[in-house]
Write a protein that holds these residues in place. Structure first.
Motif, PDB file in Angstrom:
ATOM      1  N   PRO A  87       0.811  -1.220   0.000  1.00  0.00           N
ATOM      2  CA  PRO A  87       0.000   0.000   0.000  1.00  0.00           C
ATOM      3  C   PRO A  87       0.847   1.275   0.000  1.00  0.00           C
ATOM      4  CG  PRO A  87      -0.946  -1.604   1.496  1.00  0.00           C
ATOM      5  CD  PRO A  87       0.375  -2.165   1.054  1.00  0.00           C
ATOM      6  N   GLU A  88       1.947   1.259   0.744  1.00  0.00           N
ATOM      7  CA  GLU A  88       2.791   2.446   0.828  1.00  0.00           C
ATOM      8  C   GLU A  88       3.420   2.763  -0.521  1.00  0.00           C
ATOM      9  OE1 GLU A  88       2.048   0.604   4.588  1.00  0.00           O
ATOM     10  OE2 GLU A  88       3.011  -0.214   2.779  1.00  0.00           O
ATOM     11  N   ALA A  89       3.909   1.726  -1.222  1.00  0.00           N
ATOM     12  CA  ALA A  89       4.531   1.947  -2.524  1.00  0.00           C
ATOM     13  C   ALA A  89       3.508   2.422  -3.542  1.00  0.00           C
ATOM     14  CB  ALA A  89       5.198   0.651  -3.008  1.00  0.00           C
ATOM     15  N   PHE A  90       2.304   1.860  -3.498  1.00  0.00           N
ATOM     16  CA  PHE A  90       1.270   2.276  -4.451  1.00  0.00           C
ATOM     17  C   PHE A  90       0.874   3.732  -4.203  1.00  0.00           C
ATOM     18  CE2 PHE A  90      -2.677   2.492  -6.716  1.00  0.00           C
ATOM     19  CZ  PHE A  90      -2.547   1.566  -7.759  1.00  0.00           C
ATOM     20  N   GLU A  91       0.722   4.108  -2.922  1.00  0.00           N
ATOM     21  CA  GLU A  91       0.395   5.500  -2.579  1.00  0.00           C
ATOM     22  C   GLU A  91       1.446   6.442  -3.155  1.00  0.00           C
ATOM     23  OE1 GLU A  91      -1.899   7.202  -0.931  1.00  0.00           O
ATOM     24  OE2 GLU A  91      -2.975   5.878   0.440  1.00  0.00           O
ATOM     25  N   PHE A 113      -1.260  -7.092  -7.996  1.00  0.00           N
ATOM     26  CA  PHE A 113      -1.672  -6.369  -6.792  1.00  0.00           C
ATOM     27  C   PHE A 113      -2.745  -7.110  -6.008  1.00  0.00           C
ATOM     28  CE2 PHE A 113      -0.069  -2.957  -9.583  1.00  0.00           C
ATOM     29  CZ  PHE A 113       0.896  -2.417  -8.740  1.00  0.00           C
ATOM     30  N   GLU A 114      -2.928  -8.393  -6.280  1.00  0.00           N
ATOM     31  CA  GLU A 114      -3.951  -9.168  -5.567  1.00  0.00           C
ATOM     32  C   GLU A 114      -3.800  -9.092  -4.054  1.00  0.00           C
ATOM     33  OE1 GLU A 114      -5.752 -13.735  -5.453  1.00  0.00           O
ATOM     34  OE2 GLU A 114      -4.313 -13.136  -6.990  1.00  0.00           O
ATOM     35  N   PRO A 115      -2.555  -9.122  -3.510  1.00  0.00           N
ATOM     36  CA  PRO A 115      -2.441  -9.045  -2.044  1.00  0.00           C
ATOM     37  C   PRO A 115      -2.998  -7.755  -1.450  1.00  0.00           C
ATOM     38  CG  PRO A 115      -0.400  -9.860  -3.025  1.00  0.00           C
ATOM     39  CD  PRO A 115      -1.255  -9.373  -4.148  1.00  0.00           C
ATOM     40  N   ILE A 116      -3.030  -6.666  -2.240  1.00  0.00           N
ATOM     41  CA  ILE A 116      -3.547  -5.401  -1.692  1.00  0.00           C
ATOM     42  C   ILE A 116      -4.840  -4.974  -2.407  1.00  0.00           C
ATOM     43  CG2 ILE A 116      -1.251  -4.649  -1.001  1.00  0.00           C
ATOM     44  CD1 ILE A 116      -1.306  -2.691  -3.394  1.00  0.00           C
ATOM     45  N   GLU A 117      -5.487  -5.906  -3.098  1.00  0.00           N
ATOM     46  CA  GLU A 117      -6.677  -5.561  -3.869  1.00  0.00           C
ATOM     47  C   GLU A 117      -7.789  -5.041  -2.973  1.00  0.00           C
ATOM     48  OE1 GLU A 117      -9.675  -7.529  -7.248  1.00  0.00           O
ATOM     49  OE2 GLU A 117      -7.926  -8.641  -6.520  1.00  0.00           O
ATOM     50  N   ASP A 118      -7.986  -5.674  -1.829  1.00  0.00           N
ATOM     51  CA  ASP A 118      -9.034  -5.189  -0.922  1.00  0.00           C
ATOM     52  C   ASP A 118      -8.747  -3.753  -0.478  1.00  0.00           C
ATOM     53  OD1 ASP A 118     -10.318  -7.589  -1.139  1.00  0.00           O
ATOM     54  OD2 ASP A 118      -9.621  -8.392   0.776  1.00  0.00           O
ATOM     55  N   TRP A 119      -7.485  -3.465  -0.179  1.00  0.00           N
ATOM     56  CA  TRP A 119      -7.110  -2.106   0.236  1.00  0.00           C
ATOM     57  C   TRP A 119      -7.367  -1.105  -0.896  1.00  0.00           C
ATOM     58  CZ3 TRP A 119      -3.247   0.936  -1.953  1.00  0.00           C
ATOM     59  CH2 TRP A 119      -2.965   2.144  -1.294  1.00  0.00           C
ATOM     60  N   LEU A 120      -7.009  -1.508  -2.116  1.00  0.00           N
ATOM     61  CA  LEU A 120      -7.227  -0.613  -3.249  1.00  0.00           C
ATOM     62  C   LEU A 120      -8.715  -0.311  -3.424  1.00  0.00           C
ATOM     63  CD1 LEU A 120      -4.736  -2.148  -5.832  1.00  0.00           C
ATOM     64  CD2 LEU A 120      -4.699   0.211  -5.009  1.00  0.00           C
ATOM     65  N   ARG A 121      -9.549  -1.338  -3.309  1.00  0.00           N
ATOM     66  CA  ARG A 121     -10.979  -1.172  -3.531  1.00  0.00           C
ATOM     67  C   ARG A 121     -11.641  -0.406  -2.386  1.00  0.00           C
ATOM     68  NH1 ARG A 121     -12.076  -6.076  -3.633  1.00  0.00           N
ATOM     69  NH2 ARG A 121     -12.822  -6.240  -1.485  1.00  0.00           N
ATOM     70  N   GLU A 122     -11.258  -0.691  -1.157  1.00  0.00           N
ATOM     71  CA  GLU A 122     -11.958  -0.128  -0.008  1.00  0.00           C
ATOM     72  C   GLU A 122     -11.340   1.183   0.511  1.00  0.00           C
ATOM     73  OE1 GLU A 122     -14.721  -1.334   0.935  1.00  0.00           O
ATOM     74  OE2 GLU A 122     -14.663  -3.183  -0.237  1.00  0.00           O
TER      75      GLU A 122
END
Length: 676
Positions: A87-91, A113-122
């Protein structure tokens, strides 16, 4: 210097121009993106491009970036295969989205990005300012949480990116400099798959342009495998992939049968989640290009394993056809035909057939005669009319599932003896009888199967043609006592395609102004599965077919009376190997298929058959009579009766019935092979 290159100020500019020159199609996807650019708040704020590898998602994203930049938008591009996926790198990578109004975020290889997909969506995407536009691209579609959330329903648009239409595929080959003469061959291999088309074009764009017999170079196959399939978890997973590429569709049951040591459920679940697998009505199947390159690669890399896999699949489908009911058998028969005919333009692959088989009905006569006259001639239509009156039960009608009207039909005659009237009316049937009597006459319990008509309103290949082919093959595999099958072909252009069925070049028979081809195969000497296993897969050379004028019999074909006499003689000679070696049974099919040593094979066949009597309590007394008389060195029949403790008349009755039973069992095995 090439004058075309002087106007470029950088290599990047030159690359961009080359990509624009070869970009074709995707009008619908571009229209949706442009509409979103015009007003993302009112359109779809998030677009999700999904499709298998090499289908053009990255190329489309690159074009989106150019369109957005030309519209004055700030573009942020993130590649899932580069950098950290936290999440930090994507931000950090997407920070510009929060500082520029109307910025456009393009995320490629979203599955990374499947491991952070929920974070991306929510968490991440809902924080984007109004007017921002996001395009995600990945091999797998969005998971169920995206689609089940009513909040995302109005702002998410899922776009399945598929193959290029044929016109766009041709345009791509032209733009890549491929000579037009090579277009059909490259399109046959690659279809509308952009990456496959591009790699094939790169390999062949400098060709002479006159040799249309093109096959993909192995480096193209290897590159596509690396890019589209990648690494697999284990050798058994690779085998499952290879099976799926070779058959029409794959099911868990098929994997369980052909890979018995593997966990079929786990393998099927793995195959099912691959991005290039497509659902079908009867299982799953890989994208056509994936199917092609996997099959080509195995046939090149390990030809023997390729043929062994092919034969194993034939045995599986033949067993399914033989064991199943008609609907099951037809589905499996079509799967078998795909193995034999894929790539030959004889097979019409379909998921939702619009025709089905039915019996002849009272209102069908006029339509059937109309089809016969249209596809052949009036004389043949008159012959069809004769069979309608003579043997209506031999008609299988293939109906349009919507209208109920006949779309085609097949006439399959089951004949046990020549009939003067039938032969005088139908010269094709007369010629078939003439050929059969010359080559190998019918024996007791056998029949001649003639597929007299195979006609359709539409040209072949077609769904009607598939059903006809399935019915023909089912006759061979399921029918007991069929000695010969003859196919009557009305189209000379198709004779060569069916030539593998016949034991001879097509016999030519004239009916009016039309010449028909008659192809015949003898089943007295072989079983359908043995013959099918001799037909090598399409990527290997076919065995040479024996010509008509050099027909050589592999087995001796005895009449029933000759056969029964030979069985009795062999039992009497049980303890005399020299006499058994001269038995008329030695060259028959039932013995020849039992083993390489003739005397041992004959003894084995006789003993197995006698032992079958002991398995039935009702026949146990017959088994004792035969065993005591022939297999225990009993000097006389009276001695055998005494040892069995039976009156001589009772013993003789048991012995006679036992011999009749052994002859009957062996005769059935002679007619049907190992099917007993």
């Amino acid at each position: 210097m090439n004058p075309e290159t002087r106007r470029f100020t950088s290599l990047a500019e030159r690359l961009r121009a080359a990509r624009q020159r070869t970009f074709v199609g995707r009008a619908a996807e571009l229209d949706l993106f442009r509409a979103a650019l015009d007003d993302a708040a009112e359109s779809f704020a998030v677009q999700f491009l999904t499709g298998p590898g090499g289908i053009g998602k990255s190329t489309l994203l690159r074009r989106f970036a150019e369109e957005a930049a030309a519209a004055g938008r700030t573009v942020v591009e993130i590649d899932g295969h580069q950098g950290s996926r936290t999440p930090e790198a994507f931000e950090a990578d997407a920070a510009t989205m929060f500082t520029h109004v109307g910025a456009v975020l393009l995320v490629d290889d979203f599955e990374a990005f499947e491991p952070i997909e929920d974070w991306l969506r929510e968490r991440f995407l809902p924080r984007l300012p109004a007017g921002a536009l996001v395009v995600l691209a990945g091999r797998r579609p969005p998971d169920a949480m995206w689609l089940s959330d009513p909040g995302w329903e109005d702002v998410l648009r899922v776009i399945a990116v598929g193959d290029l239409p044929r016109a766009d595929a041709v345009a791509l080959l032209t733009a890549r400099g491929v000579p037009s003469a090579l277009h059909p061959a490259l399109l046959t291999f690659a279809g509308g798959h952009p990456l496959a088309l591009s790699l094939a074009a790169s390999a062949e764009r400098n060709g002479e342009g006159e040799d249309a017999a093109w096959t993909p170079p192995q480096d193209v196959v290897g590159a596509l495998l690396t890019r589209l399939v990648g690494q697999v978890p284990s050798p058994v997973h690779r085998q499952a992939l290879e099976v799926s590429a070779h058959v029409r569709t794959t099911t868990e049951g098929l994997l369980r049968d052909v890979l018995p040591e593997a966990d079929a459920a786990a393998l099927f679940a793995w195959l099912r989640q691959l991005s290039f697998m497509e659902p079908a009505s009867s299982g799953i199947r890989p994208h056509d290009v994936i199917r092609e390159i996997l099959d080509i690669d195995l046939s090149w890399r390990d030809p023997q394993r390729y043929e062994d896999m092919h034969r194993g699949l034939i045995r599986h489908f033949v067993a399914e056809v033989r064991a199943g009911s008609d609907p099951v058998g037809f589905a499996q028969m079509e799967a078998l035909l795909y193995l034999l005919w894929d790539g030959s333009s004889l097979f019409s692959e379909r998921d939702a057939p619009h025709v089905h088989e039915d019996v002849l009905r009272s209102g069908d006569r006029d339509t059937i005669l109309e089809i016969a006259a249209k596809r052949t001639n009036e004389e043949t239509a008159a012959i069809v009319g004769f069979w309608l009156e003579r043997r209506p039960e031999t008609f299988a009608v293939f109906r349009d599932s919507v209208t109920g009207e006949p779309a085609g039909y097949m006439v399959s005659l089951r004949l046990t003896a020549p009939d003067d009237e039938e032969n005088s009316v139908d010269p094709v049937v007369a010629e078939a009888w003439s050929y059969v009597r010359r080559m190998s006459p019918l024996r007791d319990g056998e029949h001649l199967a003639i597929v007299r008509c195979m006609l359709s309103r539409d040209s072949f290949p077609s769904p009607v043609g598939d059903l006809i082919a399935a019915r023909v093959a089912t006759i061979a595999i399921r029918s007991e006592g069929v000695a010969w099958i003859c196919l009557v072909l009305s189209d000379p252009d198709r004779w060569k395609r069916f030539a593998v069925f016949g034991e001879q070049d097509a016999l030519l028979v004239s009916v009016g102004d039309r010449t028909f081809g008659l192809l015949c195969r003898n089943w007295q000497e072989t079983s359908p599965e043995a013959w099918l296993e001799q037909l090598k897969p399409r990527r290997t050379s076919q065995p040479v077919r024996m010509p008509h004028d050099r027909f050589v019999r592999r087995y001796e074909v005895l009449s029933r009376a000759e056969f029964d006499a030979a069985v009795r003689g062999a039992l009497r000679s049980w303890n005399r190997p020299d006499a058994l070696a001269n038995s008329p049974l030695i060259p028959t099919r039932v013995v020849a298929e039992a083993g390489p040593e003739p005397v041992d094979a004959l003894r084995r066949v006789l003993r197995e058959t006698v032992e079958r009597l002991d398995a039935d309590p009702r026949d146990a007394k017959l088994h004792r009579a035969i065993t005591m008389t022939f297999m225990q060195n009993t000097p006389t029949q009276q001695a055998a009766a005494d040892r069995l403790g039976l009156p001589f008349s009772t013993y003789r009755r048991h012995l006679t019935r036992g011999l009749d039973r052994v002859c009957e069992l062996l005769w059935r095995r002679e007619l049907l092979g190992e099917r007993r």
